[in-house]
Design an enzyme around this catalytic site. Structure first.
Site, PDB file in Angstrom:
ATOM      1  N   CYS A 179       0.883  -1.164   0.000  1.00 56.67           N
ATOM      2  CA  CYS A 179       0.000   0.000   0.000  1.00 56.67           C
ATOM      3  C   CYS A 179       0.922   1.216   0.000  1.00 56.67           C
ATOM      4  CB  CYS A 179      -0.991  -0.018   1.174  1.00 56.67           C
ATOM      5  SG  CYS A 179      -0.300   0.194   2.817  1.00 56.67           S
TER       6      CYS A 179
ATOM      7  N   ILE B  26       1.939   0.116   6.083  1.00 52.28           N
ATOM      8  CA  ILE B  26       1.436   0.020   7.455  1.00 52.28           C
ATOM      9  C   ILE B  26      -0.014  -0.457   7.493  1.00 52.28           C
ATOM     10  CG2 ILE B  26       0.944   1.293   9.581  1.00 52.28           C
ATOM     11  CD1 ILE B  26       3.340   3.147   8.788  1.00 52.28           C
TER      12      ILE B  26
ATOM     13  N   THR C 189       2.249   3.065   2.483  1.00 56.69           N
ATOM     14  CA  THR C 189       3.337   2.953   3.456  1.00 56.69           C
ATOM     15  C   THR C 189       3.631   1.513   3.852  1.00 56.69           C
ATOM     16  OG1 THR C 189       1.836   3.099   5.333  1.00 56.69           O
ATOM     17  CG2 THR C 189       2.773   5.188   4.490  1.00 56.69           C
TER      18      THR C 189
END
Length: 145
Positions: free
Chosen positions: A62, A66, A64
């Site tokens: 994605c 995260i 980042t």
């Protein structure tokens, strides 16, 4: 190895390049898609397939890394690590027995991403005195809660 891969729409081109790279390393890759703007949907599908041992490992992307990491880690039996350097990619496997890594297309360049993927896929977790008890504690907590 059989590798499950997925991403959000922002990381589509990045993911496609990484899929070709993973294949060039000799692995079989299944693309779980990238059309859903809710990245948690694809992340949990990949995580479920990896946790069910339909795939040996997973790689998620994605912006980042995260968000997909957080979503994947909600699946029982999925252990995802957001990696940012070669050492963390190796240790995700060696120290933590992670079955998924996550990368951010907006924060990790393509060449580094390839190095991270290669470093991760080239390692095999072997339970040992130092890390084994720590990994066991995580799995035990998950099973009891």
């Amino acid at each position: 190895m059989k590798i499950a891969v997925g991403c959000d729409p922002n990381a589509q081109a990045y993911k496609e390049e990484m899929i070709e790279y993973i294949k060039s390393l000799g692995h079989e890759v299944t693309d779980f898609g990238s059309d859903d703007v809710i990245y948690a949907h694809v992340a949990t599908k990949v995580a479920e397939a990896v946790a069910a041992k339909e795939y040996d490992r997973g790689v998620l992307f994605c912006g980042t890394g995260i968000g997909v990491m957080l979503a994947a880690n909600k699946v029982k039996g999925a252990y995802a690590a957001n990696v940012w350097n070669v050492y963390s990619a190796k240790r995700a496997c060696l120290s933590n027995n992670c079955n998924i890594i996550t990368l951010g297309c907006q924060v990790t360049g393509n060449m580094l991403a390839k190095e991270l993927i290669s470093a991760y896929l080239n390692e095999t977790y072997v339970r040992n005195e130092r890390s084994g008890k720590k990994v066991d504690a995580i799995v035990e907590y998950e099973q009891n809660h």
